[in-house]
Design a protein around this motif. Structure first.
Motif, mmCIF file in Angstrom:
data_model
loop_
_atom_site.group_PDB
_atom_site.id
_atom_site.type_symbol
_atom_site.label_atom_id
_atom_site.label_comp_id
_atom_site.label_asym_id
_atom_site.label_seq_id
_atom_site.Cartn_x
_atom_site.Cartn_y
_atom_site.Cartn_z
ATOM 1 N N ASN A 1 33.424 22.892 33.611
ATOM 2 C CA ASN A 1 32.761 22.576 34.871
ATOM 3 C C ASN A 1 31.885 23.716 35.403
ATOM 4 O OD1 ASN A 1 33.583 19.755 35.781
ATOM 5 N ND2 ASN A 1 35.532 20.662 35.105
ATOM 6 N N GLY A 2 31.554 24.617 34.535
ATOM 7 C CA GLY A 2 30.515 25.589 34.869
ATOM 8 C C GLY A 2 30.953 26.834 35.603
ATOM 9 N N GLY A 3 32.263 27.037 35.792
ATOM 10 C CA GLY A 3 32.741 28.205 36.534
ATOM 11 C C GLY A 3 32.406 29.522 35.848
ATOM 12 N N VAL A 4 32.512 29.517 34.516
ATOM 13 C CA VAL A 4 32.239 30.746 33.769
ATOM 14 C C VAL A 4 30.733 31.038 33.762
ATOM 15 C CG1 VAL A 4 32.255 31.751 31.436
ATOM 16 C CG2 VAL A 4 34.330 30.693 32.373
ATOM 17 N N ILE B 1 36.265 24.715 42.494
ATOM 18 C CA ILE B 1 36.955 24.113 43.653
ATOM 19 C C ILE B 1 35.963 23.773 44.765
ATOM 20 C CG2 ILE B 1 38.507 24.678 45.576
ATOM 21 C CD1 ILE B 1 40.353 26.037 43.532
ATOM 22 N N LYS B 2 35.022 24.665 45.014
ATOM 23 C CA LYS B 2 34.111 24.483 46.155
ATOM 24 C C LYS B 2 32.935 23.569 45.857
ATOM 25 C CE LYS B 2 35.166 28.937 48.193
ATOM 26 N NZ LYS B 2 36.077 28.427 49.236
ATOM 27 N N TYR C 1 33.876 32.530 49.506
ATOM 28 C CA TYR C 1 33.112 33.423 48.627
ATOM 29 C C TYR C 1 33.067 34.820 49.228
ATOM 30 C CZ TYR C 1 31.268 29.434 45.946
ATOM 31 O OH TYR C 1 31.140 28.338 45.150
ATOM 32 N N ARG C 2 32.861 34.868 50.521
ATOM 33 C CA ARG C 2 32.780 36.141 51.233
ATOM 34 C C ARG C 2 34.048 36.979 51.037
ATOM 35 N NH1 ARG C 2 30.734 37.238 57.225
ATOM 36 N NH2 ARG C 2 31.786 39.221 57.453
#
Lengths: 321, 321
Positions: B276-279, B246-247, B162-163
């Protein structure tokens, strides 16, 4: 390929060595990935002709070191940026005897490594330059970009006029020499008449430099170049030696035919151009520019710095680098 | 694709229209070949968000038109230069609904058209900027170049942290928004505390802008984009919606497998990330940045210009352009 030796220019040699550390430090203190991409080019050691010009001319007058090194670094970094981007266009694989950024790291990183150097150069320059001095630099970069686009458009055009050719080499090379000298003269505090003379010295020197550079393509030996020869005409960049034969000689038509398969006819083209006077003619033009450059120095005191500037004209003609 | 409408920002709309002529004039009055290469991009009409930011923020304080338009043009021209060079790297064929410079004129001319714009921008800036203001701009361009190189190196790396992702979007987008606001605040004559708040407003707005831009890749409709969607992940640029799945999700492994054939699995990947909630997750992060941006405005007088800055935050979230 070794760095150009400045031994014969004893009076500025030490300063150029110190300047080299200063330049490397500006290039070094940045992010590692970029550093990696540009270090090859930087370490391969350019000839540093432009910094030498700026520094020497500043010494002709009221030299101020901090500003003059700043100017010299700016111009050299800009020059490096244009080299990296040139190599993308030319798809060159060798530069100064080392692999080019684009062949080692890909065109992608080469684009941004060049951009990084552009902004670094302007960043450095903003420390010392007045608005007028800034414009000298940004104007010349604008012109260089315009002419590079034009050069690309004129590829494989053997009807290129002499005028087009001279326009191209003026923009490609001579203008950056000219503005180097103008910046040196600005630092020296010369008046407008003197500044103009020194700027013209730079322009004519630059014209001679590019003419002799274009001759290298027709040299038989490859050793000293650090880049492959015959790279220009096989890529459709037609330079004066070739244009001369096409325009002035009856056998010009034969040359055009050879050029239609330039890569496989490489050696034959080279011999053909030499035999038909293309190299000699180009060298004679380069000599004229050298003479004009030397004349522009006549009104300056004949001290050791002026002698360096004169020696440089001879050195360019010999292209022993 | 139509130009972004500033109708809802009545108070600066007229000025932005006039500024557009000023900008076109700067781009127009140059050599025809370059003009041809950049005019498409220029005329396709960017959103001009950065100029709008600079001009609006200047109006919050002691606005000086000549300088502020100069700053706004500089930033927009630099932005155009980075777009042209980005498209070379991405091999993009569409930008703002038009063919990209590189797909229409070749990578070669695109390299120099971008370089031309870089030097034009610095040329324009040197008319009005102090050394400090100049450094604001050159520093940010240096950082953008560094991060573009890094982004390229990180392609196809789904272990990206993420960083790393936030570092990338900060450099890619947020820093230019931040420096736009800083330049506006400089023009307005704000003190250091106020300048910092406005710069942070710009940074957070830029973060939200890039997050929502990264979301566009996962939109089902292609119409509004003016560029092909799913362009990022098929080119190995993994953005937050995807990294989140992915994470954080057990099905992350399945996504990795889909990515191994990203081009043929394009639609499936998009649906998978949405399901899967990414958006939703990415949108929630964008909203947090918008909130932080809005908070930075609280200490400024609540006049019509501040209202424009607030409205802009909402507009970015909706991405109706």
């Amino acid at each position: 390929m070794k760095k150009m030796s400045w031994k014969e220019f004893g009076i500025i040699q030490n300063e150029l060595d110190e300047f080299e550390d200063y330049l490397q430090n500006l290039l070094d203190s940045r992010q590692s990935l970029v550093k990696e991409a540009i270090s090859n080019l930087a370490q391969a050691g350019g000839k540093r002709i432009r910094p030498a010009l700026i520094i020497t001319i500043a010494h002709l007058g009221n030299y101020k070191q901090q500003q003059v090194w700043n100017f010299a670094a700016t111009i050299e970094i800009l020059h490096m940026a244009t080299l990296i981007h040139d190599d993308i266009i030319d798809e060159s694989h060798l530069r100064r005897g080392s692999k080019t950024v684009q062949s080692k790291y890909g065109k992608d990183r080469a684009v941004f490594a060049g951009d990084y150097l552009f902004s670094l150069a302007f960043n450095v320059l903003s420390d010392q330059a007045t608005s007028k001095q800034f414009k000298i630099v940004t104007d010349v970069i604008n012109k260089i970009c315009e002419s590079e686009i034009q050069q690309y458009q004129n590829r494989y055009n053997y009807s290129l006029s002499y005028r087009d050719y001279y326009y191209r080499i003026k923009h490609k090379t001579a203008l950056l020499f000219e503005s180097s000298c103008a910046l040196g003269a600005e630092n020296a505090g010369f008046n407008q008449v003197q500044l103009k003379k020194l700027a013209q010295y730079g322009r004519y020197l630059g014209m001679a430099f590019q003419l002799t550079d274009d001759l290298l393509d027709f040299k038989r030996e490859k050793v000293k170049l650090g880049k492959p020869n015959a790279n220009d005409f096989t890529n459709g960049i037609y330079t004066l030696p070739l244009l001369y034969v096409i325009k002035e000689k009856e056998c010009g038509q034969d040359l055009k035919e050879l050029l239609s398969e330039a890569k496989s006819n490489k050696d034959e083209i080279r011999e053909f151009v030499i035999k038909n006077g293309g190299v000699d003619y180009t060298l004679s033009i380069a000599k004229k520019y050298i003479k004009k450059a030397q004349e522009r120095l006549e009104h300056f005191p004949n001290n050791s710095y002026r002698m360096v500037l004169t020696a440089l004209t001879d050195k360019i003609l010999a292209r022993e680098f």
